[in-house]
Design a protein around this motif. Structure first.
Motif, mmCIF file in Angstrom:
data_model
loop_
_atom_site.group_PDB
_atom_site.id
_atom_site.type_symbol
_atom_site.label_atom_id
_atom_site.label_comp_id
_atom_site.label_asym_id
_atom_site.label_seq_id
_atom_site.Cartn_x
_atom_site.Cartn_y
_atom_site.Cartn_z
ATOM 1 N N LEU A 1 0.808 -1.221 0.000
ATOM 2 C CA LEU A 1 0.000 0.000 0.000
ATOM 3 C C LEU A 1 0.840 1.269 0.000
ATOM 4 O O LEU A 1 0.302 2.365 -0.086
ATOM 5 C CB LEU A 1 -0.926 0.012 1.222
ATOM 6 C CG LEU A 1 -2.031 -1.050 1.223
ATOM 7 C CD1 LEU A 1 -2.748 -1.070 2.551
ATOM 8 C CD2 LEU A 1 -3.012 -0.798 0.097
ATOM 9 N N THR A 2 2.130 1.134 0.114
ATOM 10 C CA THR A 2 2.974 2.332 0.129
ATOM 11 C C THR A 2 3.807 2.445 -1.153
ATOM 12 O O THR A 2 3.511 3.259 -2.017
ATOM 13 C CB THR A 2 3.899 2.329 1.357
ATOM 14 O OG1 THR A 2 4.613 1.086 1.389
ATOM 15 C CG2 THR A 2 3.104 2.483 2.639
ATOM 16 N N THR A 3 4.789 1.598 -1.291
ATOM 17 C CA THR A 3 5.708 1.727 -2.438
ATOM 18 C C THR A 3 5.480 0.678 -3.515
ATOM 19 O O THR A 3 6.006 0.807 -4.620
ATOM 20 C CB THR A 3 7.163 1.567 -1.967
ATOM 21 O OG1 THR A 3 7.293 0.258 -1.391
ATOM 22 C CG2 THR A 3 7.518 2.613 -0.931
ATOM 23 N N GLY A 4 4.729 -0.353 -3.189
ATOM 24 C CA GLY A 4 4.546 -1.445 -4.147
ATOM 25 C C GLY A 4 5.847 -2.180 -4.410
ATOM 26 O O GLY A 4 5.985 -2.883 -5.408
ATOM 27 N N GLY A 5 6.826 -2.005 -3.526
ATOM 28 C CA GLY A 5 8.110 -2.697 -3.690
ATOM 29 C C GLY A 5 9.189 -1.775 -4.242
ATOM 30 O O GLY A 5 10.364 -2.091 -4.179
#
Lengths: 669, 571
Positions: free
Chosen positions: A609-613
């Protein structure tokens, strides 16, 4: 001990018996006359003549393959001649007397050959020709093409008619001769259509699925159609009604009907050619090691040829196959009977030993007592077992089954609902080279350490702070205030932090600008140097309400006598914390260590939900890679393998925790 | 003692039962009896008449949408015509991954309950033979129009969706969509830009960006997280359009040639390479041989490590490199830049036709402090959300020695209706519903509800693909003003297939998205990008082949149809 050894011996004997018997039983009769191997897949086969009508040398077997060559063999498998087209041979048919051969090729031509292999004529379509049939007197040729049309040609190669179906078509056969010759066509829309020599549609039957192959009796009274759902359907050639249906295990690739309809041969992608009686009953299954692409039955049904994807053409004799099948079945039955008889005798021997020897009776009593007692206990508490049964069933269904399914699928190439192929350790080998998975481990290790630090410091300090408050009212309210945020879902918290970190209008950057620290503003999720740290800082000041409650619960369970005694002894609050409270909280610490370790290793939503990796692979975690493998890459097998690796890591971590981290109870002991 | 007797008895009974259950001997066939000779006369064909039956059964519509209003209206109208049919509208929440997972779950059942699904990502199910092929039905008469169903659709639309080799079609389109740039007229004027041609050049585009930036506005509302690039978004549109401009001539080497299995006489023998013709590579004009394309990639005949890729990336970098300041600060960490455009902080945004129906609603929602996207909205933003005048221009033409044609965009069909393969009767019923849906009367209901201003879940992205269906009033005017510059996304298009990774192979798509991010962040030069992209191809070539179900042997014999080729393949 002797009895145990005797029982073990009986078991071993049984295993040996079965080990010998089962492979014997698995042997299948073949009826194989001969086989020929070509370099590439065999796309089409045809068979003319039969032992009852012609000599061995008079029979003909035509084999068309992907190497552009049509090979003709006699009844004993001797090559007679070969014909070469400019592209793969996709369809072959031969008249019953072997006088005419028709060849459909990917080079867009259909060729009519004579018995010596000479080209009588050729006809070109706009697209590849994919199948062809010839009338028994050679007066009519029908061909289907990738241009979605059917072509009918006379004996001289003149186009009689062309039907543009506008739908894929590759199933074609001809029955009758001369002016009474008729063309049977099966198409991808599930229609089987009978055309007159002049191209008039005489009858149409509607099947459920695409028709891959058709074959008609010599007078058209029966028509066999093979469909891509795995069914072979015999139709009444007079009215199109269904007479019987045979179901194979995979799509039907080819069908062939004896001239008089007395038997039928069905080739399937399940790797079998099925010989069927005139009522659709299975007479014999010719098992192949690979997909069957084409089959043909001699006009009198006495011989058959099977063409397989590996490039093997096998010719079978029906009578020989059935005779060997009967012998093999009898042999198989005798073997199985022998095994069962032997097993029964061994079992009887075991019972006799248990009954008539003192040692046997002793072992019997000892070994039967415990299970019997368990059953009796269970019966006494049957209501309790009954009540727990639904929960157990739900647990098994929704927890254990998926978990064990994942363990199994880690060794497969799995696409749910489509395919499950065993691939051994291939998924794990792939993971060893997957940089996202590997870099995810580094991040997971950081997450584990930070998560444990976060849980073991702030919540502990806050709980000690609340515990040591003198005012009970303050204790109550502080405790409530710190615990209330637990109602906020983690996802909401993450989304709030996404807004705080927004590089353009986020609270963090705006605040930094406001206090003159503009040089410290960052693209918090977009800068590989700070992305992971940004994620780790989510939730500052990390007052984990769950951990707080656990610690607080531990603290209030400490006996007041110990606390009072320490106070009497003059221990400071600091000394009390280190020497009394902390050691007595080891049970809680141990629990939180395990839970945090498990949660941190499985970290997914925090990153997703933040960087997607990203950026790059800077914030990948193994669980995120698991998600991408399952959802984006459609590699559920690899995703299962990641799940299995995570399971093993968590298991190892938990075992180490249990083994080496002592709880307070153990400390006291 | 009783126990022993019981055990002995059970053993004996068990042994007998097992013996009885042993594999039966194959019924010895009557091998001596020779089959009777077939009669010489051909059978007489009987006269048969088919009886018409009233339709009945259940149809379960499970599309990923929140727009219950539209689909329920369609269902109600259909059920009124066919009282025996129950159309159940069971929509699923939008979201590609979750919806696909749900679809996969449905297909674990041999006969899925669901009747109608919709997604552009159903290829795997088509390849596994689990989806209905629409082609046979397109050949039939649509009872709601009394003409051949195929004739209801614009030809170009079907040609983009069905397989040019087999005619098979597994997803049904019914609407159209186009991508283009939208700009804020007031901000353009403030920046001193007055002349906006229908399709500017890249140099003009760069110049506009400079002027807008210098005027104190964000030139382009663009987001650039990994998810936005890998998962599909605005940046892939741009990269695909650019790659399309630089790889069009490869058609000459990858097309189906005389003797190839896919060669179509009357089409492929007439084709002439013409980069000026934006329809030169349409599937009804040329056939592409996937084996030849991959062979060229394998053998280095098509190579990315060259001056042309460098030129292309340098052109793109002039606008999208973060250091130039044309995109929002920190855009590579931004998931949604749309509010910047809505609140008039940014002047331009790449959009699709759906913007016309959604923009007024989005501004209205934003003004009320609500926003459906993931961007942040504060009071200041809400106050700035007022309707503004906007204009449009087509994707700018990149110019340079290597550019081979004008820029093209997505000018596509929309709608990906698919039906799980069941028995004929059930599939016929389900197709009948779609025939109704795509008839003028069905589309009227569909469009009325989609364009209902009170339907917040409604909206369309372009005109319908169905003939004889007109958009109501103002919407017709809006979409009639569209400027069509050609479509880069079509079966076999050489540039699009290699524009963002290779052939939609997710492993390469992911790596490409990371490379793109690094390039825009200044961590990769154009030369390094070109070299890395070629290396990406070479490192993943075998995996790519496996994904495409092809082999090196197929590439060595491109004239032959590969055994693993499928009509719905990602070619």
């Amino acid at each position: 001990m002797k009895i145990k050894r005797a029982i073990g011996g009986i078991g071993l004997a049984l295993a040996i018996l079965l080990g010998i018997a089962l492979p014997l039983a698995a042997q299948t009769p073949q009826g194989l006359l001969w086989e020929r191997v070509v370099a590439t897949r065999i796309e089409a086969v045809a068979l003319a003549g039969a032992t009852s009508q012609l000599s061995e040398n008079g029979a003909r077997v035509a084999v068309g393959s992907r190497d552009n060559i049509l090979r003709l063999f006699d009844g004993t498998g001797n090559p007679l001649w070969q014909f070469e087209a400019d592209n793969s041979i996709l369809g072959v048919d031969i008249s019953p007397d072997g006088q005419w051969l028709v060849v459909a090729s990917e080079d867009r031509f259909v060729y009519l050959l004579n018995e010596a292999g000479g080209t009588l004529w050729q006809f070109k379509a706009a697209r590849s020709m994919n199948n062809a049939a010839v009338a028994k007197d050679g007066s009519l040729v029908a061909a289907t093409s990738d241009d979605l049309s059917v072509y009918a040609l006379d004996a001289d190669g003149n186009l009689l008619w062309q039907e543009a179906l506008g739908i894929g078509v590759r199933a074609v056969d001809i029955y009758g001769s001369g002016e009474k010759a008729r063309v049977v066509v099966g198409s991808d829309d599930g229609l089987v259509t009978i055309y007159s020599r002049t191209g008039k549609a005489l009858l149409q039957a509607e099947l459920d699925y695409s028709v891959r192959s058709v074959s008609a009796m010599s007078n058209g009274a029966r028509i066999l159609a093979g469909a891509n759902d795995g069914s072979a359907i015999l139709l009444n050639g007079a009215n199109g009604s269904e007479l019987w249906r045979f179901e194979a295990e995979d799509a039907i690739s080819s069908v062939s009907l004896a001239a008089d309809g007395s038997s039928a041969l069905v080739g399937s992608e399940d790797g079998s050619a099925y010989l069927l009686a005139d009522d659709g009953a299975l007479i014999h299954r010719f098992q192949q090691a690979e997909k069957v692409l084409s089959v043909a039955l001699a006009p009198d049904g006495s011989r058959l040829v099977v063409g397989a994807v590996s490039g093997v053409a096998r010719v079978y004799d029906r009578e020989k196959a059935l005779s060997e099948a009967a012998q093999s079945a009898a042999h198989q039955q005798r073997t199985i009977g022998g095994v069962i008889g032997g097993a029964t005798l061994l079992a009887l021997l075991g019972v006799w030993v248990a009954r008539n020897t003192a040692a046997g009776q002793q072992v019997w009593r000892r070994s039967s007592a415990a299970p019997w007692a368990v059953l009796q206990t269970m019966w006494k508490a049957r209501l309790s077992y009954l009540l727990i049964l639904p929960t157990l069933a739900l647990l098994l269904t929704f927890n254990y089954y998926p978990a064990f399914s994942g363990l199994y699928h880690a060794f497969t190439d799995w696409s749910p609902g489509a395919r499950t192929e065993w691939v051994g350790l291939a998924n794990f080998r792939f993971l060893l080279e997957d940089r996202f998975f590997l870099s995810g481990f580094r991040n997971a290790a950081i997450l584990v350490v930070v998560s444990i630090v976060k849980t073991m410091t702030v919540p502990l300090l806050v709980s000690v702070f609340i515990f040591n408050l003198r005012n009970r009212f303050s204790q109550y309210w502080f405790r409530t205030l710190f615990v209330v945020p637990i109602v906020l879902p983690a996802v909401v918290e993450i989304l709030v932090w996404n807004n705080i970190y927004d590089p353009a209008i986020g609270l963090l950057n705006e605040s930094l600008k406001l206090i003159g620290l503009e040089e410290f503003t960052r693209v918090w999720y977009g800068d590989a140097r700070v992305a992971l740290v940004s994620i780790l800082f989510i939730g500052v000041p990390w007052v984990n309400a769950f951990a707080l409650l656990i610690f607080y619960g531990g603290l209030i369970s400490i006996s007041n006598e110990i606390i009072d005694a320490s106070k009497v002894d003059g221990a400071s609050a600091w000394r009390r914390f280190w020497k009394i409270e902390l050691p007595l909280l080891m049970g809680q610490i141990k629990l939180l260590l395990i839970l945090n370790f498990i949660n941190a290793v499985q970290t997914f939503e925090l990153v997703f939900l933040t960087t997607g990796g990203g950026p790059g692979a800077a914030t990948y975690t193994p669980a995120l890679e698991l998600y991408y493998m399952a959802m984006r890459m459609d590699r559920m097998g690899v995703a299962s393998a990641i799940g299995m690796v995570l399971f093993l890591i968590i298991l190892a971590g938990t075992v180490l925790n249990i083994r080496y981290v002592k709880s307070s109870t153990e400390f006291e002991a | 003692m009783k126990q022993y007797r019981s055990i002995l008895g059970l053993l004996l009974v068990g042994a007998l039962a097992l013996t009885a259950c042993g594999a039966p001997a194959a019924e010895p066939a009557d091998v001596s009896a020779a089959p009777a000779a077939a009669a010489e006369e051909v059978v007489d064909i009987e006269e048969t008449t088919a009886e018409e039956e009233e339709l009945s059964g259940d149809i379960v519509v499970s599309i990923a949408s929140n727009d219950v209003q539209t689909y329920q209206a369609l269902a109600d109208a259909y059920m009124e015509m066919h009282p025996g049919v129950d159309v159940l509208v069971e929509l699923k929440a939008p979201g590609v991954d979750a919806y696909l997972q749900w679809v996969r779950t449905q297909f674990t059942s041999e006969v899925p309950r669901v009747s109608i699904v919709e997604s552009p990502h159903l290829r795997e199910f088509a390849q596994e033979g689990r989806l209905l092929n629409w082609a046979p039905y397109l050949n039939k008469i649509n009872p709601y129009t009394d003409e051949k169903w195929e004739h209801s659709f614009e030809d170009w639309g079907l040609n983009l969706v069905r397989d040019p080799n087999t005619g098979q079609m597994f997803t049904m389109p019914y609407m159209s969509i186009q991508t283009f740039w939208l700009y804020n007229k007031a901000l353009f004027e403030a920046a001193g830009i007055s002349d906006v041609p229908a399709q500017p050049t890249w140099n003009q585009f760069v110049e506009w960006n400079e002027k807008i930036r210098d005027a104190g506005y964000i030139p382009i509302a663009m987001e650039g997280t990994t998810e936005q690039i890998w998962g599909g978004g605005r940046m892939p549109w741009l990269m695909r359009s650019a790659m399309d401009q630089y790889h069009r001539d490869e058609l000459q080497s990858i097309r189906c040639q005389e003797g190839d299995w896919c060669f179509r006489e009357g089409i492929d023998d007439k084709w002439m390479y013409d980069p000026a013709d934006v329809r030169n590579d349409d599937p009804d004009r040329i056939s592409v041989n996937i084996s030849r394309h991959l062979k060229a990639l394998r053998d280095g005949d098509i190579n990315f490590n060259n001056e042309c890729t460098v030129e292309m990336m340098e052109r793109i970098g002039r606008v999208f490199k973060t250091e130039n300041g044309f995109v929002p600060e920190g855009w590579s960490g931004m998931t949604d830049a749309y509010p910047l455009f809505l609140t008039q902080k940014a002047a331009m945004r790449m959009v699709h036709g759906g913007i016309f129906t959604s923009l007024p609603k989005d501004i209205r929602s934003l003004a009320q402090g609500e926003y459906g996207g993931s961007g942040e909205v504060d009071e200041e933003d809400a106050a700035a959300a007022v309707e503004f005048e906007y204009g449009r221009f087509a994707f700018p033409n990149i110019e340079g020695p290597c550019a081979q044609g004008t820029a093209r965009a997505n000018e596509l069909t929309q709608g990906y209706l698919a039906i799980p393969l069941k028995d004929r009767a059930q599939n016929d019923l389900e197709v009948d519903f779609i025939m109704f849906w795509t008839s003028p009367q069905g589309m009227k209901i569909f469009l009325e509800n989609k364009l209902d201003p009170d339907n917040l879940q409604g909206g369309i992205a372009g005109p319908p693909l169905i003939k004889d269906v007109e958009l109501p009033g103002e919407w017709k005017e809006v979409f009639d003003n569209s400027v069509f510059i050609g479509n880069y996304e079509k079966p076999g298009a050489p540039g699009d297939a290699v524009a963002r990774g290779f052939f939609k192979y997710e492993v390469t798509k992911r790596e490409w998205s990371i490379m793109v991010q690094e390039f825009f962040a200044g961590q990769l030069t154009a030369e390094e990008f070109a070299a890395s992209y070629q290396a990406l191809l070479e490192d993943n070539f075998d995996g790519l082949l496996e994904y495409l179900n092809l082999t090196h042997e197929d590439l060595d014999n491109p004239e032959k149809r590969p055994p693993g080729w499928v009509a719905a393949g990602p070619y």
